[in-house]
Design an enzyme around this catalytic site. Structure first.
Site, PDB file in Angstrom:
ATOM      1  N   HIS A 139       0.896  -1.222   0.058  1.00 13.94           N
ATOM      2  CA  HIS A 139       0.013   0.141   0.147  1.00 13.94           C
ATOM      3  C   HIS A 139       0.809   1.323   0.024  1.00 13.94           C
ATOM      4  CE1 HIS A 139       0.092  -0.798   4.759  1.00 13.94           C
ATOM      5  NE2 HIS A 139       1.246  -0.223   4.167  1.00 13.94           N
ATOM      6  N   HIS A 144       9.028  -0.929  -2.061  1.00 14.82           N
ATOM      7  CA  HIS A 144       9.486   0.271  -1.098  1.00 14.82           C
ATOM      8  C   HIS A 144      10.423   1.201  -1.782  1.00 14.82           C
ATOM      9  CE1 HIS A 144       7.922  -2.629   2.457  1.00 14.82           C
ATOM     10  NE2 HIS A 144       7.085  -1.703   2.020  1.00 14.82           N
TER      11      HIS A 144
END
Length: 461
Positions: free
Chosen positions: A173, A209
């Site tokens: 997310h 990330h």
């Protein structure tokens, strides 16, 4: 109404499971069975009871039969989807990952993906995922597999390497928060009510990330062109984007941040780093943002301690007990996660575009084929097709390439159980930039010793 079976590996989860269960209960068009598998059977049973409480809630539009399976094969039998969300080992091992490197002057704000902590966590996780992949291949080879576990890239890599025909993708997310940040930019610079993040269209690519946005628009407005004025206003004091929080709430919450790192990187490279600052800094030279605790404070993010995670876990277990036994009401609220939307699209209920992690098949032309990358993908009936992304700026490509090749090296070393090759990835982590090779080896050996019970069955230590 689509009737399906979901095998949930890590079904005793104290945090993510509840989010997923709530979303499924509020997802119109789906129902069926959720088979909970976990090595912690009492935790899975607790989630089964919570599932029954959710089913009894008047707000639930979708009802699910929750079962607990002692064997992974029983959970996988007949599964249409497999969700993987596990903690490899315990928070005691994560404490070694995150905090032992501080002895050598290395600070980590998360410690689950890159840096020394990410490598050791991968060493514990990959052998487990080898088993998951082999069982999926044997029992439910046509199932769609959704990975939520970190390190995301190497977990997804393992699934595809063991079972090349697997239908798997990794969900994260972090890019959603970048869209929320851009919603704030639209609100501030265009003078409009804060848009929903889904109204912000982006082109994003990178590795998990460490993903970057090269294009962002809201109703035709180029949001990246509006960023410099926004940054000039908020660079020093920071701006937190997360819904439900004020822009300055990051000061007191260990999981929030002021986006100062993100703004600094945009000024430097002309692309917007799409993960939260706590993740981004672990892919960069240790002296840039993680030199010491004072530097961390200046850049407006936090070092999330494992003691904090342990306290939070204990609170979640206590809350789960109350929920399971009806002593606390279910707070049935839809999250901003997209897993259920992606499942609906795969089942033929309309196309969806979202960012996920899959092996590179040309969607990032500047990265090696087969490297797990994160880009937009089109989800449609029984299909997930990556979208070819814009090329990143050359300097950003170099950063992403190094991070991706560290994952490749680490994975091959773990696959072959070659500690020397794993160490080659370890010492090449940007957070290890200030170590001599001898210091790096000493730290590597100490971290292995500190987590040895979860490594000794797989490696010759």
């Amino acid at each position: 109404m689509k009737n399906i079976k979901i095998a949930y590996i890590g079904g005793g989860s104290k945090m993510w499971a509840r989010v997923f269960m709530y979303d499924l209960a509020l997802c119109e068009g789906l129902c069926g069975e959720i088979a909970l598998y976990d090595i912690d059977l009492p935790a899975a049973e607790r989630n089964r009871l919570i599932g029954e409480r959710i089913n009894a809630d008047d707000r639930a539009v979708s009802k699910w039969k929750y079962t607990v399976c002692e064997k992974l094969s029983d959970a996988l039998e007949g599964a249409d989807f497999v969700a993987c969300s596990i903690l490899p080992a315990t928070f005691d091992e994560m404490a070694v990952d995150v905090h032992l490197p501080e002895k050598y002057g290395i600070y980590q704000s998360v410690g689950d993906t890159a840096g020394p902590g990410g490598v050791l966590r991968a060493m514990r996780t990959v052998p487990i995922y080898e088993y998951f992949a082999s069982e999926i291949k044997r029992v439910c080879p046509k199932a769609w597999v959704i990975n939520f576990t970190n390190p995301m890239s190497i977990c997804t890599k393992t699934l595809y390497d063991v079972f090349p025909n697997i239908k798997a993708f990794g969900c994260c997310h972090e890019v959603f928060h970048a869209q929320e940040f851009l919603s704030c930019v639209a609100h501030e610079q265009l003078g409009v009510p804060r848009p929903d993040r889904h109204e912000i269209t982006i082109d994003a690519s990178g590795i998990n990330h460490f993903t970057w946005i090269t294009e962002a628009r809201y109703k035709g407005a180029d949001l990246l062109k509006l960023l410099p004025a926004f940054i000039e206003k908020y660079y020093d004091k920071g701006y937190g984007e997360q819904l439900g929080h004020a822009p300055d709430d990051f000061a007191d919450d260990p999981f929030l941040y002021g986006n100062k790192v993100k703004m600094d990187l945009f000024l430097r490279y002309g692309a917007l780093a799409a993960a939260g600052d706590r993740h981004l800094v672990e892919f960069l030279n240790s002296n840039w943002y993680l030199k010491d605790r004072r530097t961390v404070e200046e850049w407006l993010f936090h070092l999330t301690t494992v003691d904090f995670r342990k306290r939070q876990q204990a609170e979640k277990v206590e809350e789960s007990e109350l929920l399971a036994h009806g002593l606390k009401p279910v707070n049935l609220v839809r999250s901003d996660e997209e897993a259920t939307n992606l499942m609906l699209a795969i089942l033929g209920c309309g196309d969806v575009v979202s960012n996920v992690n899959m092996p590179n098949r040309g969607q990032m032309p500047d990265m090696p084929q087969g490297m797990v990358v994160e880009t937009n993908c089109v989800f449609s009936e029984n299909s997930v097709k990556p979208v070819v992304a814009n090329r990143l700026p050359t300097a950003v490509t170099n950063l992403v390439y190094r991070a991706g090749m560290n994952v490749e090296t680490c994975y091959h070393g773990i696959k072959t159980r070659d500690l020397d090759e794993i160490f080659a990835s370890f010492i090449n982590q940007p957070l290890c930039s200030n170590l001599t090779v001898d210091e790096g080896k000493a730290l590597f050996d100490e971290m292995i010793e500190g987590t040895k019970p979860y490594l000794k069955d797989y490696y010759k230590l």
